[in-house]
Design an enzyme around this catalytic site. Structure first.
Site, PDB file in Angstrom:
ATOM      1  N   LYS A   1     -15.540   0.993  15.706  1.00 32.00           N
ATOM      2  CA  LYS A   1     -16.102   2.235  15.167  1.00 32.00           C
ATOM      3  C   LYS A   1     -17.618   2.143  15.045  1.00 32.00           C
ATOM      4  O   LYS A   1     -18.344   3.078  15.395  1.00 32.00           O
ATOM      5  CB  LYS A   1     -15.483   2.542  13.800  1.00 32.00           C
ATOM      6  CG  LYS A   1     -14.034   2.977  13.862  1.00 32.00           C
ATOM      7  CD  LYS A   1     -13.400   3.020  12.467  1.00 32.00           C
ATOM      8  CE  LYS A   1     -11.919   3.336  12.570  1.00 32.00           C
ATOM      9  NZ  LYS A   1     -11.225   3.219  11.279  1.00 32.00           N
TER      10      LYS A   1
ATOM     11  N   GLN B   1     -11.419   1.828   5.314  1.00 30.50           N
ATOM     12  CA  GLN B   1     -10.452   1.290   6.268  1.00 30.50           C
ATOM     13  C   GLN B   1      -9.172   0.871   5.550  1.00 30.50           C
ATOM     14  O   GLN B   1      -9.209   0.111   4.588  1.00 30.50           O
ATOM     15  CB  GLN B   1     -11.064   0.096   7.007  1.00 30.50           C
ATOM     16  CG  GLN B   1     -10.164  -0.503   8.060  1.00 30.50           C
ATOM     17  CD  GLN B   1      -9.914   0.448   9.228  1.00 30.50           C
ATOM     18  OE1 GLN B   1     -10.809   1.127   9.684  1.00 30.50           O
ATOM     19  NE2 GLN B   1      -8.681   0.478   9.698  1.00 30.50           N
TER      20      GLN B   1
ATOM     21  N   ASP C   1     -11.704  11.146   7.927  1.00 35.29           N
ATOM     22  CA  ASP C   1     -10.366  10.685   8.291  1.00 35.29           C
ATOM     23  C   ASP C   1      -9.323  11.776   8.070  1.00 35.29           C
ATOM     24  O   ASP C   1      -8.200  11.680   8.568  1.00 35.29           O
ATOM     25  CB  ASP C   1      -9.985   9.451   7.463  1.00 35.29           C
ATOM     26  CG  ASP C   1     -10.018   8.165   8.282  1.00 35.29           C
ATOM     27  OD1 ASP C   1     -10.024   8.259   9.520  1.00 35.29           O
ATOM     28  OD2 ASP C   1     -10.035   7.075   7.684  1.00 35.29           O
TER      29      ASP C   1
END
Length: 287
Positions: free
Chosen positions: A53, A97, A120
């Site tokens: 990422k 994460q 997200d």
């Protein structure tokens, strides 16, 4: 004749376009999209995902921050880190994460993220918008799958889509996105009886069960579109999907490989949504 759905090629194309848009944003507004990723502990798989990422964000011209914190950080301390990025106007996207250590409640952590920066798409406000048919932030893997289906001109209207897996990350949001395109959706899971009989009715089969090579050709109707979300390692350490690719490709009309199918699109949609937040901040200032 089977067509391979190449997520790697589409992701590269979209990221090139995004690089150009970011450069124009810098030149026009002096604004750089900012993405902050918080990594708790040293989970090897999470470290790989976060590194990918970070590299992708830097490549398209973003301000990219990776905040690494110890595995024993308290829930309160982690939420304080999130709040710092909530208040930082140079950061447009925040993600923590997953998975998190057992002593941290991931629901509380997700709730702590500003819904406007939740790239997200996991915050309850954003999932509510999705289910109400007014999506703003969408979980990145389902969003990437929708881009792949659109790019390959796969007609969803009236088609039967079967999803294996009911997670909040893939299965549930995937169902709503497909419904919005007028597909008839069946969401299956570990308690579904006669699973292969259900999946064999699918025009579009999306597999996100997390079990390597679970779906054989006996699960697939001839001519079906097969989207494999799985990322598993076999006994030799080779990356494999949830679908037995070599067998299923002989009956599918379209199929995604692993790697190189859905995976590259997940990061691309994360970047795209971060850019969109930055774009909205520009429009807000102009208003």
């Amino acid at each position: 004749m089977m067509t391979l759905i190449d997520g790697k090629v589409l992701a590269a194309k979209m990221q090139k376009e995004l690089t150009d848009k970011v450069q124009k944003m810098k030149e026009t507004y002096g604004l750089v999209p900012g993405l902050a990723v918080i990594l708790v502990g040293g989970n090897p798989a999470s470290q790989v995902y976060v590194r990918n990422k970070e590299r992708s964000a830097q490549k398209v011209g973003f301000k990219s921050i990776t905040k690494r914190v110890a595995n024993n950080i308290s829930e309160e301390e982690l939420i304080e880190v999130i709040e710092e990025y909530n208040q930082d106007t140079s950061i447009h996207g925040i993600l923590v994460q997953l998975p998190l250590p057992e002593h941290i409640n991931d629901k509380k952590v997700i709730m702590a993220i500003d819904p406007n920066k939740d790239v997200d798409g996991f915050h309850p406000i954003n999932t509510g918008h999705l289910w109400n048919g007014r999506p703003t932030m969408v979980p990145c893997t389902p969003a990437g799958i929708m881009e792949l289906l659109a790019t390959y001109a796969i007609d969803l209207d009236g088609k039967h889509a079967v999803i294996i897996g009911r997670s909040n990350i893939v299965g549930k949001p995937m169902a709503q996105l497909l419904l919005a395109k007028n597909a008839t959706v069946t969401l299956t899971h570990s308690r579904t009886q006669n699973l292969s009989e259900v999946t064999k009715t699918a025009d579009i089969l999306i597999v996100a069960i997390g079990q390597g090579n679970f779906v054989t050709k006996d699960y697939v109707k001839k001519g079906a579109v097969v989207i494999d979300v799985g990322m598993n390692r076999d006994s030799d350490g080779k990356l494999i999907g949830d679908v037995q690719f070599d067998a299923v490709k002989d009956v599918a009309s379209y199929i995604t490989p692993v790697p190189g199918g859905v995976g590259p699109m997940t990061i691309t949609m994360l970047l795209e949504q971060t850019y969109q937040v930055a774009q909205r901040s520009v429009r807000h200032v102009e208003c």
